[in-house]
Design an enzyme around this catalytic site. Structure first.
Site, PDB file in Angstrom:
ATOM      1  N   GLY A 191       2.322  -5.234   1.032  1.00  0.00           N
ATOM      2  CA  GLY A 191       0.872  -5.094   1.178  1.00  0.00           C
ATOM      3  C   GLY A 191       0.181  -6.325   1.716  1.00  0.00           C
ATOM      4  O   GLY A 191      -1.013  -6.520   1.505  1.00  0.00           O
ATOM      5  N   TYR A 244      12.177   7.274  -1.058  1.00  0.00           N
ATOM      6  CA  TYR A 244      11.631   7.485   0.279  1.00  0.00           C
ATOM      7  C   TYR A 244      12.306   8.660   0.993  1.00  0.00           C
ATOM      8  O   TYR A 244      13.524   8.673   1.188  1.00  0.00           O
ATOM      9  CB  TYR A 244      11.788   6.228   1.138  1.00  0.00           C
ATOM     10  CG  TYR A 244      11.174   4.975   0.560  1.00  0.00           C
ATOM     11  CD1 TYR A 244      10.163   5.020  -0.400  1.00  0.00           C
ATOM     12  CD2 TYR A 244      11.603   3.716   0.970  1.00  0.00           C
ATOM     13  CE1 TYR A 244       9.603   3.861  -0.927  1.00  0.00           C
ATOM     14  CE2 TYR A 244      11.053   2.548   0.454  1.00  0.00           C
ATOM     15  CZ  TYR A 244      10.063   2.629  -0.500  1.00  0.00           C
ATOM     16  OH  TYR A 244       9.518   1.487  -1.018  1.00  0.00           O
ATOM     17  N   VAL A 252      -0.772  -7.171   4.674  1.00  0.00           N
ATOM     18  CA  VAL A 252      -1.864  -6.964   5.639  1.00  0.00           C
ATOM     19  C   VAL A 252      -2.913  -5.996   5.096  1.00  0.00           C
ATOM     20  O   VAL A 252      -3.801  -5.552   5.822  1.00  0.00           O
ATOM     21  CB  VAL A 252      -1.341  -6.484   7.017  1.00  0.00           C
ATOM     22  CG1 VAL A 252      -0.544  -7.578   7.697  1.00  0.00           C
ATOM     23  CG2 VAL A 252      -0.529  -5.204   6.896  1.00  0.00           C
ATOM     24  N   GLY A 306      -3.763  -2.725   6.768  1.00  0.00           N
ATOM     25  CA  GLY A 306      -4.252  -2.924   8.126  1.00  0.00           C
ATOM     26  C   GLY A 306      -5.545  -3.698   8.223  1.00  0.00           C
ATOM     27  O   GLY A 306      -5.964  -4.089   9.320  1.00  0.00           O
TER      28      GLY A 306
END
Length: 303
Positions: free
Chosen positions: A198, A51, A200, A203
């Site tokens: 993951g 990241y 949700v 979104g």
């Protein structure tokens, strides 16, 4: 916030973990989100050397330094940036893992990593060599425990058979129920915890719902499928609570799941996630209704 034991380890992780990838590179902003997470009782923070080219680990390490002995820091290894940082290569070799951990420890500014995870994996990897690296790091005191991040059934089975992993991170949600048939029961049977990401579904299972949908749908679900499923979930299950609550509590309803890792790009979003996890568990009837509304699928690849 409730804590669950992570597999056979002595790590107790909060039911909501902060996925740190979405913190960004503004240190002051990230610090506010991390502090808010700590205030809400979150003790589990998940990052990776991939990241932001390692900057994320630096930010996480700095933000948690004053509470290091009270938190669980998880990071990942295996994806190696190329020299121009235009992409990365998969490298699960012992040599690379044992060098990469030193860099992660330096960026995190800590003497040990609570949970070190292989950031992927294929059946073609030299797994014995990879496992040897993790075992040596445990013996040497650089890591406390290790796990893998994978949705591949064939890889998961091999690591369960050959390694002392305490957790598997995998994508799992109401809209991606593939782990339910084989991965979750199998891991639960072997006392290996699942940490989900993951939950949700980009979104789709938040209050934005179909606003986040693309014309091509999501995974095996067409746009029309999503319209029907999300509408039914809102009408029949989420009438007295938010869709985010339903989504996160659905994951935690499975006995294999120890924690849901959810990112937050603002303090407000973090608090919404905390509220969702701290809401009442789903009833057996609600779980059954959700499973009736949204069909399950099976993994077609990596058998």
């Amino acid at each position: 916030m409730k804590k669950n034991k992570l597999g056979k380890s002595d790590l107790l992780v909060t039911e909501l973990g902060l996925g740190c990838m979405s913190l960004g590179t503004d240190k002051a902003h990230a610090q506010k989100i991390v502090e808010a997470a700590l205030d809400e009782g979150i003790n589990y923070f998940d990052t990776a050397d991939l990241y932001d080219f390692g900057v994320n680990e630096e930010i996480v390490g700095q933000a948690l330094k004053h509470v290091r002995d009270q938190v669980i820091i998880a990071t990942k290894v295996g994806n190696r940036w190329n020299e121009k940082k235009e992409g990365w290569n998969w490298d699960p070799s012992k040599t690379y893992i044992k060098e990469a951990v030193k860099q992660s420890l330096k960026r995190l500014d800590t003497d040990y990593i609570d949970l070190y995870q292989l950031h992927g994996g294929t059946i073609e990897d030299h797994m014995d060599e990879t496992i040897e690296a993790f075992e040596e790091l445990r013996t040497e005191g650089f890591i406390r425990y290790y796990g893998i991040s994978s949705i591949r059934p064939n890889v998961i089975r091999e690591y369960v058979k050959k390694a002392n992993i305490v957790s598997v991170m995998m994508q799992y949600s109401i809209l991606d129920r593939k782990p339910e048939e084989e991965a979750l029961p199998f891991l639960h049977k072997h006392n290996i915890s699942v940490v989900t990401r993951g939950s949700v579904a980009k979104g789709l299972l938040s209050e934005k719902g179909l606003e986040k949908a693309s014309a091509s749908g999501y995974l095996e679900h067409s746009y029309e499928d999503l319209q029907q499923s999300i509408s039914e979930l809102q009408e029949k299950v989420a009438h007295s609570r938010s869709l985010t609550e339903i989504a996160l509590r659905y994951n935690l309803a499975n006995p294999a799941v120890a924690s849901v890792i959810v990112g937050a790009s603002s303090v407000e979003q973090l608090k919404d996630n905390v509220k969702a996890v701290n809401s009442l568990p789903l009833t057996i009837e609600e779980v059954a209704l959700i499973q009736k509304i949204v069909p399950s699928h099976t993994y077609q690849a990596h058998r």
